[in-house]
Design an enzyme around this catalytic site. Structure first.
Site, mmCIF file in Angstrom:
data_model
loop_
_atom_site.group_PDB
_atom_site.id
_atom_site.type_symbol
_atom_site.label_atom_id
_atom_site.label_comp_id
_atom_site.label_asym_id
_atom_site.label_seq_id
_atom_site.Cartn_x
_atom_site.Cartn_y
_atom_site.Cartn_z
ATOM 1 N N ASN A 152 0.759 -1.159 -0.134
ATOM 2 C CA ASN A 152 -0.042 0.014 0.049
ATOM 3 C C ASN A 152 0.972 1.153 -0.028
ATOM 4 O OD1 ASN A 152 0.836 -0.693 2.806
ATOM 5 N ND2 ASN A 152 -1.057 0.229 3.601
ATOM 6 N N GLU A 248 4.612 -4.280 12.438
ATOM 7 C CA GLU A 248 3.575 -3.256 12.045
ATOM 8 C C GLU A 248 2.322 -3.973 11.404
ATOM 9 O OE1 GLU A 248 3.494 -0.491 13.454
ATOM 10 O OE2 GLU A 248 5.538 -0.515 13.874
ATOM 11 N N CYS A 282 -3.160 1.329 6.644
ATOM 12 C CA CYS A 282 -3.150 0.652 7.864
ATOM 13 C C CYS A 282 -3.906 1.401 8.980
ATOM 14 C CB CYS A 282 -1.764 0.396 8.516
ATOM 15 S SG CYS A 282 -0.832 -0.765 7.579
#
Length: 474
Positions: A152, A248, A282
């Site tokens: 992304n 993450e 995210c």
């Protein structure tokens, strides 16, 4: 047809296998991309091991100069880099340019941090028996770093791993997402042109499990930094043994809107947070808890604004929402919307897909157990529920397996301070959306949102070993 080889030891290296890379929006073939085997991944680790001494001995000012030079070169080729991101990730071109701008800044932050990796003196005589001694700490590079990045933010999330790693004097093997390898190879070429020692940065594209297993289990890889799903992150941690890891992971970021919020300011920010890059962020805004006193007005105005979002070709300057990264994700999100409807939710706007593009979707009165609420949707879908106070909203925010970032819009300082104390997340944004991030702030989550922190300074510290030194003057 472009053929993209692996990048190992400063050289483009042919692989035994290649796969076809297609643009998510147009379906056009972009390149034939190398798919690294376990043996080829091991060769990349060996190249990184060989380059360790050159990086470790390089003075901090030279590491900084390399990173400054890279950022300047990327700035010169900003439009080319943005087009690569737009095509391989279906990221709208304006968002792609914004990512490149952030990437330039991230490498500049890394250049600055190369000069700031300092230790501290320790007052040895504070303890009995410590008289006549000098103590201090120093930071040294941890060694070879294995970095695994998602699709992304293919340029900037790679920069958050590559920049701090090189700033601290490490070497790195970068495994980009299968859909977005061209961005990683583009950066590797720029670093090579900038004069980075051969082997300091190696790029191996291909199957995540094949490459990931080698990096996670290889005895010469000292540290793993991963951005991706909680399931994969859990697997990495279980296999890493005593290796240091930063993970993450997922999120279903939420915002609470108090009754005194200025909707003229709040609604445009929430639309941006929910739908930019089709929600594939995210910390994309996925859940909104709005005070009942303003809920009806907010929902009407937010839904109207969502309907105005431009969808389509990522190369169109006006597009905000383009194709989801795969057709499977389109199918999944439509199923999740239908599940929410069956559970009693109503669709205020959207809920349909056209040619891989899911229209911006607003769902109201969604049960907490619906997938669009309790899991990470990674799509242009936002759920809106009504609460009677910020305190009730906080309970809903915390009722999640995730805790990356959250936002609260309120003009009451006591309410804001209480929310800061009580919200279970790595970051709390007061009077802003949870999607806010700049690249030098600490970034990371709690619960299933991950372990450790990124943000250039914090990542660089994670990528060093703290050594204590003592001189006895007696």
């Amino acid at each position: 047809m472009k053929k993209q080889h692996l990048f190992i030891g400063g050289k483009h290296t042919e692989s035994v296998r290649y796969t076809t890379l297609q643009a998510p929006y147009s379906g056009e073939t972009l390149a034939e991309v190398a798919s690294a085997s376990a043996e080829e991944t091991e060769a990349a680790v060996a190249a990184a091991v060989q380059a360790r001494q050159a990086m470790c001995q390089m003075p901090a000012h030279q590491r900084a100069d390399l990173l400054y030079k890279l950022s300047a070169m990327l700035e010169e080729r900003r439009e080319e880099a943005a087009r690569i991101v737009a095509l391989e990730a279906a990221k709208p071109i304006t968002a792609a340019r914004a990512e490149i701008d952030r990437t330039i800044e991230t490498y500049r932050f890394a250049a600055e941090e190369a000069k700031r990796l300092t230790g501290e003196t320790v007052p040895m005589d504070a303890a009995r028996g410590g008289e006549g001694r000098i103590g201090y700490t120093m930071r040294q590079p941890i060694g070879v770093i294995g970095a695994i990045t998602p699709f992304n933010f293919p340029m900037n999330l790679a920069a958050h791993k590559v920049g701090p790693a090189l700033a601290a004097g490490n070497t790195i093997v970068l495994k980009p997402a299968e859909q977005t390898p061209l961005s990683a190879y583009f950066i590797a070429n720029l670093f090579h042109e900038a004069g980075l020692p051969d082997g300091a940065l190696n790029v191996v594209s291909g199957d995540g499990k094949t490459i990931g297993d080698v990096l996670v289990q290889h005895p010469d890889v000292a540290y793993i930094t991963f951005t991706g799903s909680p399931a994969v992150g859990t697997g990495i941690r279980s296999k890493a043994g005593l290796k240091r890891v930063t993970l993450e992971l997922g999120s279903n970021a939420a915002v609470i809107i108090d009754k005194d919020a200025d909707l003229d300011k709040v609604i445009p920010r929430c639309v941006t947070g929910a739908f930019t890059y089709q929600g594939q962020v995210c910390i994309s805004l996925q859940r909104i808890y709005v005070h009942e006193a303003i809920a009806e007005n907010f929902i009407q105005r937010f839904a109207a604004a969502a309907e105005q979002v431009v969808i389509g070709d990522p190369l169109n300057e006006d597009t905000m929402v383009s194709a989801l990264i795969t057709s499977k994700d389109v199918k999944r999100t439509l199923e999740w919307i239908e599940e929410a409807k069956q559970a009693g939710a109503s669709v205020a706007v959207g809920g349909k897909a056209e040619a891989g593009v899911l229209r911006p979707t607003v769902l109201v009165n969604v049960p907490r157990e619906a997938k669009v609420s309790c899991q990470e949707v990674f799509a242009p879908i936002v759920v809106i529920n009504t609460v009677n106070s910020v305190e009730e909203g906080t309970k809903h925010v915390n009722d999640s397996m995730y805790g990356l970032q959250a936002g609260v819009f309120t003009n009451d300082i006591q309410t804001a301070l209480r929310a800061v104390d009580e919200i279970e997340a790595g970051g709390v944004m007061i009077n802003d959306i949870p999607t806010f991030r700049v690249d030098h702030m600490p970034y990371g989550g709690v619960k299933q949102s991950g372990i450790g922190r990124e943000g250039v300074k914090y990542a660089a510290e994670e990528m060093t070993e703290l050594k204590f030194v003592m001189f006895n003057k007696n």
